[in-house]
Design a protein around this motif. Structure first.
Motif, PDB file in Angstrom:
ATOM      1  N   VAL A   1      15.152  61.550  32.231  1.00 29.56           N
ATOM      2  CA  VAL A   1      15.312  62.801  32.977  1.00 29.56           C
ATOM      3  C   VAL A   1      16.779  63.217  33.016  1.00 29.56           C
ATOM      4  CG1 VAL A   1      14.962  63.957  35.204  1.00 29.56           C
ATOM      5  CG2 VAL A   1      13.235  62.376  34.337  1.00 29.56           C
ATOM      6  N   ALA A   2      17.691  62.241  33.115  1.00 28.76           N
ATOM      7  CA  ALA A   2      19.122  62.554  33.124  1.00 28.76           C
ATOM      8  C   ALA A   2      19.540  63.244  31.834  1.00 28.76           C
ATOM      9  CB  ALA A   2      19.931  61.277  33.323  1.00 28.76           C
ATOM     10  N   LEU A   3      18.905  62.899  30.723  1.00 31.17           N
ATOM     11  CA  LEU A   3      19.228  63.511  29.437  1.00 31.17           C
ATOM     12  C   LEU A   3      19.022  65.025  29.446  1.00 31.17           C
ATOM     13  CD1 LEU A   3      17.583  60.923  27.012  1.00 31.17           C
ATOM     14  CD2 LEU A   3      20.031  61.430  27.183  1.00 31.17           C
ATOM     15  N   ARG A   4      18.118  65.491  30.296  1.00 28.16           N
ATOM     16  CA  ARG A   4      17.735  66.902  30.284  1.00 28.16           C
ATOM     17  C   ARG A   4      18.477  67.733  31.333  1.00 28.16           C
ATOM     18  NH1 ARG A   4      11.332  67.178  30.590  1.00 28.16           N
ATOM     19  NH2 ARG A   4      11.855  69.360  30.132  1.00 28.16           N
ATOM     20  N   GLN A   5      19.334  67.098  32.121  1.00 31.29           N
ATOM     21  CA  GLN A   5      19.960  67.819  33.223  1.00 31.29           C
ATOM     22  C   GLN A   5      21.141  68.672  32.767  1.00 31.29           C
ATOM     23  OE1 GLN A   5      18.415  67.900  36.204  1.00 31.29           O
ATOM     24  NE2 GLN A   5      16.948  66.647  35.046  1.00 31.29           N
ATOM     25  N   LYS A   6      21.217  69.870  33.327  1.00 34.48           N
ATOM     26  CA  LYS A   6      22.323  70.781  33.052  1.00 34.48           C
ATOM     27  C   LYS A   6      23.310  70.841  34.219  1.00 34.48           C
ATOM     28  CE  LYS A   6      19.395  73.656  30.090  1.00 34.48           C
ATOM     29  NZ  LYS A   6      18.824  75.022  29.859  1.00 34.48           N
ATOM     30  N   ASP A   7      22.851  70.400  35.394  1.00 37.52           N
ATOM     31  CA  ASP A   7      23.695  70.359  36.589  1.00 37.52           C
ATOM     32  C   ASP A   7      24.328  68.977  36.689  1.00 37.52           C
ATOM     33  OD1 ASP A   7      23.996  69.569  39.597  1.00 37.52           O
ATOM     34  OD2 ASP A   7      23.966  71.762  39.620  1.00 37.52           O
ATOM     35  N   LEU A   8      25.644  68.915  36.892  1.00 40.21           N
ATOM     36  CA  LEU A   8      26.354  67.646  36.877  1.00 40.21           C
ATOM     37  C   LEU A   8      25.891  66.715  37.998  1.00 40.21           C
ATOM     38  CD1 LEU A   8      28.479  65.805  35.712  1.00 40.21           C
ATOM     39  CD2 LEU A   8      30.237  67.085  36.964  1.00 40.21           C
ATOM     40  N   LYS A   9      25.699  67.243  39.218  1.00 43.18           N
ATOM     41  CA  LYS A   9      25.271  66.390  40.327  1.00 43.18           C
ATOM     42  C   LYS A   9      23.867  65.849  40.096  1.00 43.18           C
ATOM     43  CE  LYS A   9      26.353  66.837  44.667  1.00 43.18           C
ATOM     44  NZ  LYS A   9      26.486  67.344  46.048  1.00 43.18           N
ATOM     45  N   LYS A  10      22.989  66.663  39.517  1.00 45.78           N
ATOM     46  CA  LYS A  10      21.639  66.182  39.236  1.00 45.78           C
ATOM     47  C   LYS A  10      21.648  65.108  38.152  1.00 45.78           C
ATOM     48  CE  LYS A  10      17.963  69.204  40.753  1.00 45.78           C
ATOM     49  NZ  LYS A  10      16.717  69.874  40.349  1.00 45.78           N
ATOM     50  N   LEU A  11      22.490  65.278  37.144  1.00 46.59           N
ATOM     51  CA  LEU A  11      22.598  64.252  36.113  1.00 46.59           C
ATOM     52  C   LEU A  11      23.035  62.926  36.728  1.00 46.59           C
ATOM     53  CD1 LEU A  11      24.064  64.560  32.580  1.00 46.59           C
ATOM     54  CD2 LEU A  11      24.892  62.747  34.064  1.00 46.59           C
ATOM     55  N   LEU A  12      24.040  62.984  37.595  1.00 51.87           N
ATOM     56  CA  LEU A  12      24.524  61.766  38.247  1.00 51.87           C
ATOM     57  C   LEU A  12      23.470  61.181  39.179  1.00 51.87           C
ATOM     58  CD1 LEU A  12      28.205  62.832  39.035  1.00 51.87           C
ATOM     59  CD2 LEU A  12      27.390  61.419  37.142  1.00 51.87           C
ATOM     60  N   ALA A  13      22.659  62.031  39.803  1.00 51.60           N
ATOM     61  CA  ALA A  13      21.592  61.562  40.683  1.00 51.60           C
ATOM     62  C   ALA A  13      20.556  60.752  39.906  1.00 51.60           C
ATOM     63  CB  ALA A  13      20.927  62.743  41.386  1.00 51.60           C
ATOM     64  N   TYR A  14      20.132  61.270  38.761  1.00 57.08           N
ATOM     65  CA  TYR A  14      19.136  60.545  37.959  1.00 57.08           C
ATOM     66  C   TYR A  14      19.748  59.321  37.288  1.00 57.08           C
ATOM     67  CZ  TYR A  14      15.581  64.081  38.713  1.00 57.08           C
ATOM     68  OH  TYR A  14      14.643  64.904  39.297  1.00 57.08           O
ATOM     69  N   SER A  15      21.021  59.376  36.969  1.00 57.53           N
ATOM     70  CA  SER A  15      21.706  58.195  36.467  1.00 57.53           C
ATOM     71  C   SER A  15      21.698  57.092  37.518  1.00 57.53           C
ATOM     72  CB  SER A  15      23.142  58.551  36.087  1.00 57.53           C
ATOM     73  OG  SER A  15      23.887  57.391  35.771  1.00 57.53           O
ATOM     74  N   SER A  16      21.946  57.475  38.759  1.00 54.99           N
ATOM     75  CA  SER A  16      21.903  56.518  39.867  1.00 54.99           C
ATOM     76  C   SER A  16      20.507  55.929  40.023  1.00 54.99           C
ATOM     77  CB  SER A  16      22.338  57.204  41.166  1.00 54.99           C
ATOM     78  OG  SER A  16      22.246  56.322  42.261  1.00 54.99           O
ATOM     79  N   LEU A  17      19.479  56.767  39.865  1.00 55.99           N
ATOM     80  CA  LEU A  17      18.093  56.305  39.943  1.00 55.99           C
ATOM     81  C   LEU A  17      17.828  55.220  38.902  1.00 55.99           C
ATOM     82  CD1 LEU A  17      15.227  56.837  41.223  1.00 55.99           C
ATOM     83  CD2 LEU A  17      14.843  58.395  39.302  1.00 55.99           C
ATOM     84  N   ALA A  18      18.355  55.398  37.701  1.00 55.98           N
ATOM     85  CA  ALA A  18      18.175  54.405  36.646  1.00 55.98           C
ATOM     86  C   ALA A  18      18.867  53.093  36.988  1.00 55.98           C
ATOM     87  CB  ALA A  18      18.699  54.958  35.322  1.00 55.98           C
ATOM     88  N   HIS A  19      20.081  53.179  37.495  1.00 54.03           N
ATOM     89  CA  HIS A  19      20.841  51.968  37.797  1.00 54.03           C
ATOM     90  C   HIS A  19      20.226  51.177  38.944  1.00 54.03           C
ATOM     91  CE1 HIS A  19      24.160  52.421  34.998  1.00 54.03           C
ATOM     92  NE2 HIS A  19      24.248  53.706  35.317  1.00 54.03           N
ATOM     93  N   VAL A  20      19.777  51.854  39.999  1.00 52.86           N
ATOM     94  CA  VAL A  20      19.207  51.115  41.129  1.00 52.86           C
ATOM     95  C   VAL A  20      17.839  50.533  40.777  1.00 52.86           C
ATOM     96  CG1 VAL A  20      20.505  52.419  42.853  1.00 52.86           C
ATOM     97  CG2 VAL A  20      18.209  53.181  42.211  1.00 52.86           C
TER      98      VAL A  20
END
Length: 480
Positions: free
Chosen positions: A284-303
């Protein structure tokens, strides 16, 4: 000297900050935040000298509830993470003007007070009270000082509040049931309770619902991206850097030792849930255009990967999870702060509207690049230590878990480096990107220093947390 002093500093700090007025609120909050961080370091020194810094006092006689705070290596590591990041987050906000600043900064300190209480509490009911108290300040921080349309922000925050509160009620029911068995809420007494396999399953599940929502794990993650996006950056940093660690910490401290049979029997399922979060969050992070949303889904992957490590029921898994919790706390705060710095200059979070920043400020670009590399677990960064240890623990359970979990490195590298390329490189943007201010530079340098120092020398944290984790594993194995 006992550990309750940290709670007193933060609680008094919240009151004094509110009474100080809007002009002085930020400086007063920073003072008490630094005082709490300094107190944490002093208490750590006393703990390392072998002193007992825990605290227990009878609070309520019927039911039997104690104001009990347990300070071991694990809880102190989380307290240090909370207090240090609280000071950094408070300082990072100095570049913004907030209406009713006294309430804003008082809520930050009160939230830190509640989170520290959650990490220290060794009485189940006290723990639950602190757990719920932490929800109140972030609700108002996101609702009142958040971004975007007011109605959309209200919907996102209310959804988060209801989800979290509903999950916590299941945990409360579990504690009440355990109290009927133990006659006490003290964690030592709860550890001694003998439960059937069926009882353990339901209590394990009740705890899991509360923790999965807070972390969050899929499919309980639906509140996360919107709240991270709508909350002010300070709120997002508090949520991602510290608050979600409450759920991960609680798995280790409460869920696994109380229900070891269920944890052992169903561990493959819950490891799989964590790894599913890694893959889902990354895609999902791959598809994000908003920087905060990309970081949010990146965080989801890490946790998701951290949670998978906790459920391996191995020392390496627990140790790697705690190391990654701390590392993730610093790197995600740093990344969200860089997003805030860009927004202050460009007034956009859309990645396509950025670009060309490197040609205007190589200094900021270099610091951003270090944070990106830490996020994708480049060797010599703190994240590499925790992530490698977690993946090793997964390989001990099943090599396919390690292979699938390792996708967070491959996919993470792709979407983070692509984001860096589009936001930092390319032709010079028509908008002027002012170089980082002194406050911004100090904040980023402090975060980067932690990530690089413990990336090359993690021994102090490993030595601090390992004895506590070994005790917890002994508790699991004794009953199991």
């Amino acid at each position: 000297m006992n550990v309750s002093l940290i709670l007193i500093i933060l609680f008094v700090g919240a009151l004094v900050t509110f009474l100080a007025g809007d002009k002085l609120a930020s400086k007063v909050a920073l003072f008490f935040g630094l005082a709490a961080a300094g107190c944490s370091i002093v208490l750590l020194n006393h703990f390392n000298l072998g002193e007992n810094i825990s605290f227990i006092s009878q609070w309520i006689s019927k039911p039997n509830v104690s104001f009990a705070l347990k300070a071991d290596g694990l809880s102190l590591a989380m307290v240090l993470l909370t207090t240090v990041l609280t000071a950094i987050i408070t300082f990072s906000s100095f570049g913004n003007d907030y209406k009713n600043a006294k309430s804003f900064y008082a809520l930050i300190l009160f939230m830190s007070f509640a989170m520290v209480g959650t990490f220290l509490a060794s009485d189940g009911l006290l723990y639950y009270i602190f757990w719920e108290l932490s929800l109140i300040p972030i609700y108002f921080i996101a609702l009142v000082w958040g971004n975007g349309d007011v109605e959309e922000r209200r919907k996102a925050v209310v959804k988060f509040f209801i989800y979290t509160l509903a999950g916590s009620l299941f945990m409360l029911i579990a504690f009440v049931y355990l109290y009927q068995k133990a006659g006490s809420f003290l964690i030592e007494d709860l550890y001694k309770v003998t439960l059937s396999a069926t009882e353990q399953f339901w209590i394990f599940l009740a705890f899991f619902l509360a923790y999965a929502i807070k972390i969050p794990l899929i499919p309980f993650h639906t509140w996360q991206a919107n709240v991270y996006q709508k909350a002010p950056t300070v709120g997002t940093m508090l949520l991602s850097g510290i608050m979600l660690k409450m759920g991960l910490y609680s798995i280790i401290r409460w869920q696994l030792p109380i229900t070891p049979l269920a944890a052992s029997e169903y561990k493959y399922i819950f490891i799989a849930i964590g790894i599913a979060g890694v893959i889902y969050g990354s895609i999902v992070a791959l598809r994000q255009k908003d920087l905060k949303k990309l970081l949010a889904y990146s965080s989801l992957a890490h946790v998701g990967l951290i949670a998978a490590g906790t459920y391996t029921l191995t020392l390496d898994g627990l140790r790697g999870a705690v190391l990654q919790m701390i590392a993730h706390g610093f790197v995600v705060v740093g990344l969200f702060y860089t997003a805030e710095i860009i927004y202050r200059r460009y007034e956009t979070r859309v990645i396509a509207e950025m670009g060309g920043i490197r040609s205007q400020t190589p200094k900021f670009t270099s610091m951003f690049l270090i944070l990106v590399m830490a996020s994708i677990s480049l060797p010599a960064t703190f994240n590499f230590v925790g992530e490698f240890t977690v993946l090793y623990s997964l390989s001990q359970v099943n090599v396919w878990f390690a292979i699938l979990g390792g996708t967070t490195i491959i996919l993470g590298a792709y979407y983070m480096l692509r984001m860096f390329q589009h936001s930092m490189l390319g032709e010079t943007n028509s908008k002027v990107f002012a170089d980082v201010s002194m406050n911004e530079g100090i904040t980023l340098v402090a975060i980067i220093a932690v990530l690089l120092f413990f990336g090359m020398y993690p021994k102090p944290i490993i030595d601090l947390i390992t004895p506590s984790l070994e005790e917890i594993l002994n508790q699991i194995n004794r009953i199991n």
